[in-house]
Design an enzyme around this catalytic site. Structure first.
Site, PDB file in Angstrom:
ATOM      1  N   TYR A 130       0.842  -1.194   0.000  1.00 15.48           N
ATOM      2  CA  TYR A 130       0.000   0.000   0.000  1.00 15.48           C
ATOM      3  C   TYR A 130       0.877   1.244   0.000  1.00 15.48           C
ATOM      4  O   TYR A 130       1.767   1.388   0.832  1.00 15.48           O
ATOM      5  CB  TYR A 130      -0.912   0.017   1.237  1.00 15.48           C
ATOM      6  CG  TYR A 130      -1.972   1.095   1.098  1.00 15.48           C
ATOM      7  CD1 TYR A 130      -3.209   0.809   0.562  1.00 15.48           C
ATOM      8  CD2 TYR A 130      -1.693   2.412   1.440  1.00 15.48           C
ATOM      9  CE1 TYR A 130      -4.171   1.795   0.371  1.00 15.48           C
ATOM     10  CE2 TYR A 130      -2.636   3.415   1.251  1.00 15.48           C
ATOM     11  CZ  TYR A 130      -3.866   3.096   0.719  1.00 15.48           C
ATOM     12  OH  TYR A 130      -4.798   4.079   0.525  1.00 15.48           O
ATOM     13  N   GLN A 191     -10.789  -0.155   0.372  1.00  8.06           N
ATOM     14  CA  GLN A 191     -11.179  -0.951  -0.797  1.00  8.06           C
ATOM     15  C   GLN A 191      -9.958  -1.559  -1.484  1.00  8.06           C
ATOM     16  O   GLN A 191     -10.019  -2.685  -1.997  1.00  8.06           O
ATOM     17  CB  GLN A 191     -12.021  -0.128  -1.784  1.00  8.06           C
ATOM     18  CG  GLN A 191     -11.372   1.131  -2.356  1.00  8.06           C
ATOM     19  CD  GLN A 191     -11.562   2.365  -1.467  1.00  8.06           C
ATOM     20  OE1 GLN A 191     -11.787   2.238  -0.259  1.00  8.06           O
ATOM     21  NE2 GLN A 191     -11.452   3.537  -2.061  1.00  8.06           N
ATOM     22  N   ASN A 214      -3.598   5.574   6.152  1.00  4.80           N
ATOM     23  CA  ASN A 214      -4.378   6.308   7.154  1.00  4.80           C
ATOM     24  C   ASN A 214      -5.201   5.354   8.023  1.00  4.80           C
ATOM     25  O   ASN A 214      -5.026   4.131   7.958  1.00  4.80           O
ATOM     26  CB  ASN A 214      -5.272   7.337   6.453  1.00  4.80           C
ATOM     27  CG  ASN A 214      -6.300   6.672   5.536  1.00  4.80           C
ATOM     28  OD1 ASN A 214      -6.569   5.477   5.625  1.00  4.80           O
ATOM     29  ND2 ASN A 214      -6.865   7.462   4.636  1.00  4.80           N
ATOM     30  N   SER A 237       5.570   8.470  14.745  1.00  4.86           N
ATOM     31  CA  SER A 237       6.954   8.045  14.906  1.00  4.86           C
ATOM     32  C   SER A 237       7.724   8.978  15.826  1.00  4.86           C
ATOM     33  O   SER A 237       7.236  10.017  16.251  1.00  4.86           O
ATOM     34  CB  SER A 237       7.613   7.944  13.537  1.00  4.86           C
ATOM     35  OG  SER A 237       7.731   9.207  12.963  1.00  4.86           O
ATOM     36  N   GLN A 259      12.175  14.893  12.349  1.00  6.42           N
ATOM     37  CA  GLN A 259      11.116  14.014  12.825  1.00  6.42           C
ATOM     38  C   GLN A 259       9.819  14.803  13.016  1.00  6.42           C
ATOM     39  O   GLN A 259       8.748  14.383  12.590  1.00  6.42           O
ATOM     40  CB  GLN A 259      11.528  13.352  14.147  1.00  6.42           C
ATOM     41  CG  GLN A 259      10.630  12.201  14.550  1.00  6.42           C
ATOM     42  CD  GLN A 259      10.673  11.095  13.519  1.00  6.42           C
ATOM     43  OE1 GLN A 259      11.719  10.767  12.971  1.00  6.42           O
ATOM     44  NE2 GLN A 259       9.515  10.541  13.193  1.00  6.42           N
ATOM     45  N   HIS A 262       7.274  15.593  10.173  1.00  6.07           N
ATOM     46  CA  HIS A 262       6.445  14.544   9.569  1.00  6.07           C
ATOM     47  C   HIS A 262       4.971  14.713   9.928  1.00  6.07           C
ATOM     48  O   HIS A 262       4.093  14.488   9.106  1.00  6.07           O
ATOM     49  CB  HIS A 262       6.884  13.160  10.061  1.00  6.07           C
ATOM     50  CG  HIS A 262       7.897  12.520   9.182  1.00  6.07           C
ATOM     51  ND1 HIS A 262       7.640  12.165   7.897  1.00  6.07           N
ATOM     52  CD2 HIS A 262       9.191  12.153   9.408  1.00  6.07           C
ATOM     53  CE1 HIS A 262       8.722  11.612   7.351  1.00  6.07           C
ATOM     54  NE2 HIS A 262       9.680  11.598   8.251  1.00  6.07           N
ATOM     55  N   GLU A 327      11.926   4.571  17.956  1.00  6.27           N
ATOM     56  CA  GLU A 327      12.004   4.136  16.564  1.00  6.27           C
ATOM     57  C   GLU A 327      13.388   4.478  15.986  1.00  6.27           C
ATOM     58  O   GLU A 327      14.067   3.642  15.423  1.00  6.27           O
ATOM     59  CB  GLU A 327      10.903   4.850  15.770  1.00  6.27           C
ATOM     60  CG  GLU A 327      10.827   4.438  14.314  1.00  6.27           C
ATOM     61  CD  GLU A 327       9.848   5.320  13.534  1.00  6.27           C
ATOM     62  OE1 GLU A 327       9.396   6.359  14.094  1.00  6.27           O
ATOM     63  OE2 GLU A 327       9.539   4.991  12.380  1.00  6.27           O
ATOM     64  N   HIS A 328      13.783   5.761  16.136  1.00  4.98           N
ATOM     65  CA  HIS A 328      15.093   6.227  15.663  1.00  4.98           C
ATOM     66  C   HIS A 328      15.907   6.709  16.859  1.00  4.98           C
ATOM     67  O   HIS A 328      15.414   7.507  17.649  1.00  4.98           O
ATOM     68  CB  HIS A 328      14.947   7.420  14.714  1.00  4.98           C
ATOM     69  CG  HIS A 328      14.018   7.194  13.564  1.00  4.98           C
ATOM     70  ND1 HIS A 328      12.724   7.672  13.553  1.00  4.98           N
ATOM     71  CD2 HIS A 328      14.200   6.548  12.390  1.00  4.98           C
ATOM     72  CE1 HIS A 328      12.155   7.331  12.410  1.00  4.98           C
ATOM     73  NE2 HIS A 328      13.009   6.647  11.683  1.00  4.98           N
ATOM     74  N   ASP A 361      16.532   7.480   6.331  1.00 16.39           N
ATOM     75  CA  ASP A 361      15.227   7.551   5.673  1.00 16.39           C
ATOM     76  C   ASP A 361      15.327   7.280   4.182  1.00 16.39           C
ATOM     77  O   ASP A 361      14.376   6.798   3.574  1.00 16.39           O
ATOM     78  CB  ASP A 361      14.625   8.957   5.842  1.00 16.39           C
ATOM     79  CG  ASP A 361      14.022   9.146   7.210  1.00 16.39           C
ATOM     80  OD1 ASP A 361      13.789   8.138   7.898  1.00 16.39           O
ATOM     81  OD2 ASP A 361      13.787  10.305   7.591  1.00 16.39           O
ATOM     82  N   GLU A 415      -1.287 -36.718  27.740  1.00 18.52           N
ATOM     83  CA  GLU A 415      -2.158 -35.648  27.247  1.00 18.52           C
ATOM     84  C   GLU A 415      -3.481 -36.214  26.721  1.00 18.52           C
ATOM     85  O   GLU A 415      -4.258 -35.491  26.087  1.00 18.52           O
ATOM     86  CB  GLU A 415      -1.444 -34.831  26.156  1.00 18.52           C
ATOM     87  CG  GLU A 415      -0.277 -34.008  26.707  1.00 18.52           C
ATOM     88  CD  GLU A 415       0.327 -33.042  25.676  1.00 18.52           C
ATOM     89  OE1 GLU A 415      -0.078 -33.086  24.502  1.00 18.52           O
ATOM     90  OE2 GLU A 415       1.209 -32.251  26.071  1.00 18.52           O
ATOM     91  N   HIS A 420      -2.305 -40.110  18.710  1.00 19.40           N
ATOM     92  CA  HIS A 420      -0.903 -39.676  18.641  1.00 19.40           C
ATOM     93  C   HIS A 420       0.018 -40.807  19.116  1.00 19.40           C
ATOM     94  O   HIS A 420       1.025 -41.120  18.477  1.00 19.40           O
ATOM     95  CB  HIS A 420      -0.676 -38.454  19.539  1.00 19.40           C
ATOM     96  CG  HIS A 420      -1.216 -37.164  18.986  1.00 19.40           C
ATOM     97  ND1 HIS A 420      -2.554 -36.919  18.828  1.00 19.40           N
ATOM     98  CD2 HIS A 420      -0.572 -36.038  18.564  1.00 19.40           C
ATOM     99  CE1 HIS A 420      -2.723 -35.691  18.332  1.00 19.40           C
ATOM    100  NE2 HIS A 420      -1.536 -35.136  18.158  1.00 19.40           N
TER     101      HIS A 420
END
Lengths: 433, 433
Positions: A130, A191, A214, A237, A259, A262, A327-328, A361, A415, A420
């Protein structure tokens, strides 16, 4: 102004815990809408996808135009400047080289009884990526998602990218081309995720879906998880910079802002053992915020979620960073290797002042899809491993079965799984005849 | 009787697709109930867990008795027979040896510019393992979940296991002890998952939760995903056996039944190129179903979801198996290695007639937590990799930044992320001064 914390303050621990648990994102509850869209695409296929694209992207498609043709791709890609093409090509080459080292190895070994054990890795057959449309349509993300899939050996790699009002980003198409993407569909939203997961008349289904999106896309990915594999659901992030007195405050300010720009819910944290450095960085951030193009976003992020933490020494900085699990993580200190050795949780570490996070990045080679919102405590960035899977192998011999079969039978009986036990016993009896 | 399919029949493809898409499990929708329980545990901690345990497990606990004491564990473990203990010890040893080979390696390399790139693996700090109570309380599952965590280096490993009416399974406690589990709590259901994810006064939170459970546990794991990591959500499991004319039909029947006896929604499929073998296996299954202890369950599974597929040759068998992507795949054929090479999607492969699937469930060494419901197309069984995470490393030099920094700046500008570009430009300018 961001939050200022000092480890020597009495209420530091409570304040730091509050910083960690601050909820930075309120996802709207779109689950019901998304469930309806997925149901619609599953039952009506292309027709549903086409209707929803007309509604959300103001774009009229037919089954024949859902997918970009080769001619359309070529025409769009031709618009890219030479400098941009060269930059993307260098990035693709470096990302490919880094990820090629991640290909895991098969193993097979033999025990004394002649039994063989091991495992084998195989690629996912078909994957879908995506790519958001509009402003956040980043060619770098196409490279970061698509190249690991192709390095893994994914045979069929499809991209879905919405083109609101029919506007496509030529750089995204070029990145797809450089990464070896096989199919590009001009659809988006829940969709598109549903079409990838369940397939339509014109879009064959895939086995794994990755890539950012999103709230609708995230909810759709959660819903189709199980039918297909998904990557992580990314949250807002963050970057954490640990700096000592030798660092360059202007560079750090820009790294924090890269950062913050963003997203208003991004978080930038500076941890330093130098009050002078803290002051200088804050001043530099303020200065850049006066002129930065995205100063509204970056300023809001810095204001609401920015933080400066003064520590007594770098050991303390490492311990706090591990609680954040950023994250960073940038280590702008004299001996970044020594400090890195103390880091137990981080998505990516950038060592030393010459390694701005922006290098990671775009072009360093490592992946920029990284665990957000403290999830580096338990997860990793995107890699070739996300597009392969392991099949375990076991091959017993009569001697092996005689050695370990009776214990398996004992455990099966305890068991209460009789068949088995019998499946082992029948073979042992044949050997003892 | 199970379904019989023949690849030479006109409607084979439609029938096989129907077999693949048969919905074998209707999960009750417990999501709302589970959301309430999680909220309750988050807000009221121990008190909520204790109340819910009294309600669902008919067991009165206090904050002090939520956790098994060492004395209680010792007393229970002492009840285990010598034969069972020896069998569990052998299983633990073999599972540990297999998983020790999965520890991934760190990498660090240097480019011509002096830039260093690589990655490092670190263990998850704390993990929690859900163990079902009652009949499905399997000591083998404790070993299969706990040992990979400990091999990975997880420092704190907690188990939650409900003990309805206060009844605990001594073998589960012994398995936990052998695997090196650190804490055992006698709680279950969604409340146990919530306690592990968010912590209570008496139960510190963990970072990752694994292990099987009922619909409430599965829904709770889905809900806490993101706050903590989770393993896969297991669906009803399946076995697929590919057999040629040389196989032993009685053994294969028992292998098919050892899957069917787990669960009425389990699926057992035989694919063979020999009509005689198909007939003999079906007859042997019928015979064993007359006497098997769990014949009601196994019979229902075989009746509702069992299938026998007659193929023209083994290549066709491999291709059909790849469409199923079975959790367990047995290759009871003369040359299992040659056939295995044609398998692209399977959780685990058992090669040759001497390798009943039950060996893999208990003692072979590979993990028995495997991708179900066709998810072997995109995921792997549980392994050490589920308890470690990768931190990527990048360390630039001035020469490296001069080589690749301008391209990063170009890409940042084309993505309208000015601060990203400036963070690189500021350093390049310093070098060019």
């Amino acid at each position: 102004m961001p939050v200022f914390l000092n480890t020597q303050a009495a209420d530091f621990d409570a304040d730091f815990t509050a910083l960690l648990s601050a909820k930075r994102e309120d996802s709207p509850d779109v689950d019901e809408v998304v469930a309806g869209i997925i149901h619609d695409v599953r039952t009506r296929g292309d027709a549903a996808v086409i209707e929803l694209t007309a509604k959300f992207d103001r774009l009229e498609l037919t089954p024949d135009t859902l997918r970009f043709s080769e001619g359309e791709i070529a025409a769009l890609v031709a618009q890219v400047s030479d400098a941009e093409r060269a930059a993307l090509e260098l990035a693709a080459e470096r990302i490919r080289a880094y990820h090629a080292k991640q290909l895991p190895e098969d193993m097979l070994w033999e025990e004394e009884t002649g039994a063989q054990l091991g495992w084998r890795w195989t690629p996912v057959s078909a994957a879908g990526l995506y790519v958001p449309g509009g402003l956040a349509s980043y060619p770098s993300s196409v490279l970061m998602n698509a190249i690991p899939a192709k390095v893994a050996g994914v045979e069929r790699l499809a991209i879905v990218v919405p083109t609101p009002d029919g506007v496509a980003n030529p750089l995204v198409l070029l990145a797809a081309q450089l990464a070896g993407v096989d199919e590009i569909y001009r659809i988006g939203g829940a969709q598109a995720v549903a079409a990838l997961a369940y397939g339509t008349e014109s879009i064959p289904p895939v086995d794994k879906i990755t890539g950012p999106g999103n709230a609708f896309v995230a909810a759709a990915k959660r819903r189709v998880f199980g039918k297909v594999g998904i990557d992580m659901i990314a949250g807002p992030s963050e970057i954490l910079v640990i700096a000592d007195q030798h660092a360059n405050p202007d560079w750090i300010a820009l790294d924090l802002l890269s950062q913050a720009e963003h997203d208003e819910s991004a978080q930038s944290i500076l941890i330093t053992d130098s009050q002078a450095m803290a002051d200088a960085v804050v001043a530099a951030v303020e200065k850049h915020l006066e002129t930065l193009e995205r100063r509204a976003i970056a300023g809001a992020s810095w204001q609401d979620y920015g933080a400066v933490v003064l520590v007594e020494d770098l050991d303390q900085a490492a311990a706090l960073s591990n609680r954040v699990a950023p994250e960073h993580l940038e280590l702008c200190v004299e001996d970044p290797d020594a400090l890195a050795a103390k880091i137990t949780h981080a998505g990516a570490i950038f060592l030393g002042g010459w390694t701005p996070e922006a290098i990671g990045d775009y072009i360093g080679g490592p992946n920029h899809v990284l665990p957000t919102a403290r999830s580096a405590r338990f997860s990793s960035g995107l890699s070739v491993m996300d597009f392969v899977k392991r099949t375990t192998l076991a091959k017993m011999t009569p001697a092996a079965l005689q050695a370990i079969g009776p214990a398996a039978e004992t455990l099966a009986i305890s068991e209460s799984l009789e068949a088995h036990g019998l499946s082992v016993r029948a073979r042992l009896d044949a050997l003892n005849e």
